[in-house]
Design an enzyme around this catalytic site. Structure first.
Site, PDB file in Angstrom:
ATOM      1  N   TYR A   1      76.849  45.166  72.076  1.00  0.00           N
ATOM      2  CA  TYR A   1      77.856  46.130  72.543  1.00  0.00           C
ATOM      3  C   TYR A   1      77.209  47.226  73.383  1.00  0.00           C
ATOM      4  O   TYR A   1      77.699  47.569  74.475  1.00  0.00           O
ATOM      5  CB  TYR A   1      78.559  46.724  71.326  1.00  0.00           C
ATOM      6  CG  TYR A   1      79.630  47.736  71.624  1.00  0.00           C
ATOM      7  CD1 TYR A   1      80.908  47.343  71.981  1.00  0.00           C
ATOM      8  CD2 TYR A   1      79.368  49.100  71.505  1.00  0.00           C
ATOM      9  CE1 TYR A   1      81.907  48.280  72.226  1.00  0.00           C
ATOM     10  CE2 TYR A   1      80.358  50.044  71.741  1.00  0.00           C
ATOM     11  CZ  TYR A   1      81.625  49.623  72.107  1.00  0.00           C
ATOM     12  OH  TYR A   1      82.605  50.561  72.355  1.00  0.00           O
TER      13      TYR A   1
ATOM     14  N   LYS B   1      77.884  48.003  77.342  1.00  0.00           N
ATOM     15  CA  LYS B   1      78.417  49.290  77.771  1.00  0.00           C
ATOM     16  C   LYS B   1      77.460  50.011  78.729  1.00  0.00           C
ATOM     17  O   LYS B   1      77.909  50.683  79.667  1.00  0.00           O
ATOM     18  CB  LYS B   1      78.710  50.164  76.549  1.00  0.00           C
ATOM     19  CG  LYS B   1      79.893  49.677  75.720  1.00  0.00           C
ATOM     20  CD  LYS B   1      81.171  49.602  76.541  1.00  0.00           C
ATOM     21  CE  LYS B   1      82.404  49.408  75.687  1.00  0.00           C
ATOM     22  NZ  LYS B   1      83.645  49.309  76.495  1.00  0.00           N
TER      23      LYS B   1
END
Length: 292
Positions: A171, A175
């Site tokens: 993640y 990002k």
């Protein structure tokens, strides 16, 4: 008169949480909204047309304009169909809000290939694919001499920028990639009349409630009538502002939480050491001794 009157917007991942708040506010400010949501679970599995349609029904009941879309934004053809739907339904596209995301948290030593690939696909490719097809549409219009005043708002995260979180290598990497892609896209698309910015939001969503070590913080109840600093509704005004025609910002990444907004500066040069000749292990040890 709304701040987004006459503008056509796509909001991905708009069936719940932050994306839902974006879609509702955009519509309330006069935009025609394509509400995209695959309707999957937190980990991206499954699909359900219900969440997107429920938001559309809510917008229409309030007098706004919206249509539902359940394409997978990580699918190349699905992302193109999403952009094409905005143009065919509402006659154009002015704002793309990339928001869709999933979680498959795991520590690096135990993370599976599928857990890595799924998160990178939905977040990073799921931002790039709609952006790519929207960019082609805007470039074609600009080259034809038509005026373009478009805006892209990407969704980075504290986890991938200023607040890395153990268990989120997939993640966080996705990002961070979104933040970097935002800066590149801002440079590339400005010539066509397109601004590209990103936000790194902190709010209560089904994803943050499921994040180890964070769920308890976000789940705290707020007494009725008091300001809820973790409400996802706090994020939408900045995104709507970035989507307005005359917003001056381009190539920015803003962290936003509750009543606070601050600009993220990204990687910057820090301490420096130099040598007159080539580096060796010995002189590196000498020069960098004070940095440890």
């Amino acid at each position: 008169m709304g701040a987004l009157d006459g503008r056509v917007a796509i909001v991905t991942g708009a069936g719940r949480g932050i994306g839902r708040e974006h879609a509702l506010l955009f519509a309330a400010e006069g935009a025609s909204v394509v509400v995209n949501d695959l309707g999957g679970a937190n980990d991206g599995s499954g699909s359900d047309a219900g969440p997107a349609q429920q938001v559309v029904d809510e917008i229409i009941a309030a007098g706004g304009k919206a249509v539902a879309n359940t394409d997978n934004v990580a699918d190349w053809a699905g992302a193109k169909a999403l952009v094409d739907q905005a143009v065919s339904e509402f006659g154009g596209l002015d704002v793309l809000v990339n928001n869709a995301g999933i979680l498959r948290d795991a520590f690096i030593a135990g993370m599976s290939e599928a857990e890595w690939d799924a998160v990178i696909a939905v977040h990073l490719k799921g931002h790039f694919a709609p952006l790519r097809h929207a960019a082609e549409y805007w470039k074609t219009r600009s080259k034809a001499g038509e005026p373009v005043a478009a805006s892209v708002i990407n969704t980075a995260s504290a986890s991938g920028t200023f607040m890395p979180n153990a268990g989120q290598a997939n993640y966080g990497a996705a990002k961070a990639g979104i933040a970097a892609m935002t800066l590149v896209a801002a440079q590339e698309l400005e010539r066509y009349g397109v601004r590209v910015n990103a936000i790194a939001p902190i709010a209560r969503t089904r994803l943050t409630l499921a994040t180890p070590g964070m769920g308890a913080l976000f789940a705290q109840e707020v007494p009725e009538g008091e300001f809820d600093a973790f409400s996802p509704a706090n994020i939408a005004p900045l995104v709507a502002y970035l989507g307005t025609e005359k917003c001056p910002f381009n190539g920015k990444v803003f962290a936003v939480q509750g009543g606070a907004i601050f600009e993220l500066d990204g990687w910057r040069g820090g301490r420096t050491v130099e040598t007159d000749g080539p580096w060796t292990l010995d002189n590196l040890d000498e020069h960098l001794a004070d940095w440890a």
